[in-house]
Design an enzyme around this catalytic site. Structure first.
Site, mmCIF file in Angstrom:
data_model
loop_
_atom_site.group_PDB
_atom_site.id
_atom_site.type_symbol
_atom_site.label_atom_id
_atom_site.label_comp_id
_atom_site.label_asym_id
_atom_site.label_seq_id
_atom_site.Cartn_x
_atom_site.Cartn_y
_atom_site.Cartn_z
ATOM 1 N N ASP A 129 6.239 27.106 -10.299
ATOM 2 C CA ASP A 129 7.089 26.635 -11.373
ATOM 3 C C ASP A 129 7.123 25.110 -11.470
ATOM 4 O O ASP A 129 6.852 24.424 -10.502
ATOM 5 C CB ASP A 129 8.500 27.189 -11.163
ATOM 6 C CG ASP A 129 8.460 28.669 -10.849
ATOM 7 O OD1 ASP A 129 7.690 29.361 -11.517
ATOM 8 O OD2 ASP A 129 9.162 29.110 -9.938
ATOM 9 N N THR A 130 7.482 24.619 -12.673
ATOM 10 C CA THR A 130 7.567 23.206 -13.029
ATOM 11 C C THR A 130 6.630 22.951 -14.212
ATOM 12 O O THR A 130 5.653 23.652 -14.408
ATOM 13 C CB THR A 130 7.172 22.271 -11.868
ATOM 14 O OG1 THR A 130 8.171 22.351 -10.848
ATOM 15 C CG2 THR A 130 7.062 20.818 -12.282
ATOM 16 N N ILE A 131 6.957 21.935 -15.015
ATOM 17 C CA ILE A 131 5.998 21.471 -16.018
ATOM 18 C C ILE A 131 5.639 20.025 -15.706
ATOM 19 O O ILE A 131 6.453 19.247 -15.222
ATOM 20 C CB ILE A 131 6.520 21.584 -17.466
ATOM 21 C CG1 ILE A 131 7.736 20.665 -17.726
ATOM 22 C CG2 ILE A 131 6.861 23.028 -17.793
ATOM 23 C CD1 ILE A 131 7.423 19.313 -18.271
#
Length: 531
Positions: free
Chosen positions: A352-354
């Site tokens: 997860d994360t952008i």
């Protein structure tokens, strides 16, 4: 250049501006912002806000962000720490008295103050041409009128459906009849649209004060959490001094602790001390993976022992990045067998994360990362504002002797790390590789592939990956079987990766030809665009 007979994509080449994000709608919004006269930071905030709507498992306004910037392509790098802190009531003794020995990712105690909105507003004011009201328009549009769910987004959403179902507010907004939306389903988030509209009208005060802050604090306290409205009102991000190291004629820049960027720098230092020639020219060869993974084991052990909030603990940055320390660690590496360090104490890996990057026509370059940590963060949503709350507090320790022990107003060790590469007196590449603990390894893997193997930014992002954690090397499909067997012969325990490892974006600035060369990770739905 890639083999045009094989599946894949080329990097984009552009002159006036480029953006690379993990979702096409965000990349398009960033380019439209640039074409309208916005700066790179305007476009980056616009894209990040869109991603907070259309990629909700990965990011959101209830999370944190970190930013590195170069103004006009200068080698003088600006760093902004946009992460929030633990509640002022979060004493280690409070948890001990209640028999809590670790902060679980789905616990209300993992919720820390969100830092992203303050960072967006501050950076837009200091370095942008447009107000936050204009920058949030595309995100408000998608939240209000809907967006079709992209394939990778649907995959991530489905994995976290059970978590969302445990919170009635989150289930009502993010599930359809108790299930995650399917690929192509159109999703509307009216509560989030209302909150974004409030922020557009009032700036950061529209989030950290008033009804939104009250809704967030009430939701947390109803579940026994400690964050209150005073904690939210108190939040301020910080401009900080970036840290860096040299490697192969370039300099890699990272945000300082409590971010884990130091880990990537230490990895590069270990590789430099060990001798880059030992890696070999094959980007998927066993020597390259062996050396990088051995360096990672050593660097992560140092990370877990030392990285913490420097306002509360002494983090020996200079000593950890010294040549003598790197040489001592490199001396432990054997090319014929793996180091047995057991579990190095890292946190559970997750994809997860952008991460996104933008370069504008004036060569302002932005490296920007935003996250709510695990998929959909804590899974706890403030019911009136639609704010999904991050679980960054799961990074804290509860041992008072550990520098990263939770404490009042303290910021946890943080995994999200934007990166910037300079050469001489110019910035030449904002880039990043997302994915929790994997990020330092991913940065080193991609950067060295470009520097030593001649890959372009897209080829470097496409390259199959491996990651060491808890005694196991997880390998993606695409790594040659002969490489896997060679690693096993050196004592590595190798297993197939479940989900792909992270994501990533990069924009190379070719100063001589006046060209931008951008790539975007195929592990996500996104793309690079330019004009």
């Amino acid at each position: 250049m890639r083999d045009l007979h094989l599946a894949g994509r080329s990097p984009i080449y552009a002159s006036d501006g480029a953006a690379a994000t993990s979702h096409p709608l965000a990349s398009q919004a960033a380019i439209e912002c640039l074409k309208a006269g916005g700066t790179a930071i305007d476009a980056a905030i616009t894209a990040s806000a869109v991603l907070a709507v259309v990629e909700p498992a990965m990011t959101g306004i209830g999370g944190d962000c970190f930013v590195l910037m170069s103004k006009g392509g200068s080698a003088e790098i600006i760093a902004y720490n946009g992460n929030g802190a633990a509640a002022m009531k979060a004493e280690a003794g409070w948890f001990k008295e209640r028999g809590i020995t670790a902060i679980a990712p789905d616990s209300v105690h993992a919720i820390t103050v969100p830092g992203a909105i303050e960072a967006w507003c501050r950076l837009a004011q200091d370095h942008g041409r447009f107000g936050i009201d204009q920058l949030l328009r595309p995100a408000i549009h998608y939240a209000e009128h809907g967006f079709p769910v992209a394939p990778r987004v649907a995959h991530d959403w489905e994995q976290d459906a059970e978590k969302l179902a445990r919170n009635p507010a989150a289930a009502a907004s993010y599930l359809v009849a108790g299930k995650a939306p399917r690929i192509g389903d159109v999703v509307r988030l009216p509560l989030l649209a209302r909150t974004l509209t409030e922020i557009a009208a009032k700036g950061a005060a529209g989030f950290y004060q008033g009804w939104v802050a009250e809704d967030i604090a009430t939701a947390i306290q109803a579940l026994g959490g400690l964050v209150d409205t005073a904690d939210l009102a108190r939040h301020r991000g910080d401009y900080v001094t970036p840290i860096s190291t040299s490697y192969g004629g370039i300099r890699l820049w990272e945000c300082p602790p409590p971010g884990q960027g130091l880990t990537a720098l230490l990895m590069l230092n270990i590789l430099k001390a060990a001798g880059p020639e030992k890696s070999g020219a094959d980007p998927l060869g066993p020597d390259r993976f062996h050396l990088q993974l051995e360096a990672a084991k050593l660097a992560y052990r140092e990370r877990n022992a030392h990285i913490a909030d420097p306002a509360f603990a002494r983090v020996p940055v200079a000593g950890l990045l010294s040549d003598s320390h790197a040489a001592a660690l490199a001396g432990l590496i054997r090319m014929d067998r793996s180091l047995d360090l057991g579990a190095v104490g890292s946190f559970p890996k997750h994809p997860d994360t952008i991460y996104l990057t933008v370069v504008d026509r004036d060569r302002n370059a932005v490296s920007f990362i935003n996250s709510i940590y695990y998929g959909f963060g804590s899974g706890i949503m403030a019911p009136k504002s639609g704010v999904l709350l991050q679980n960054r507090g799961a990074c804290f320790q509860l041992d008072p002797a550990h520098p990263n022990c939770i404490g009042p107003g303290k910021r946890s060790m943080h995994t999200i790390i934007p990166a910037m590469v300079t050469e001489g007196d110019r910035a030449i590449m904002p880039f990043g590789v997302m994915g929790g603990d994997y990020q330092p390894v991913g940065q080193v893997h991609a950067l060295t592939a470009m520097l030593e193997c001649g890959l372009d930014p897209q080829e470097a992002m496409d390259l199959p990956r491996a990651f060491y954690e808890d005694g196991v090397i997880s390998v993606e499909r695409g790594i040659p079987q002969k490489t896997i067997e060679a690693l096993r012969a050196r004592g590595h325990r190798v297993e197939p990766a479940g989900d792909p490892l992270g994501g990533g974006q990069a924009i190379r600035i070719d100063w001589q030809r006046g060209v931008l060369i951008a790539g975007s990770d195929p592990r996500k739905d996104g793309c690079a665009l330019g004009y």
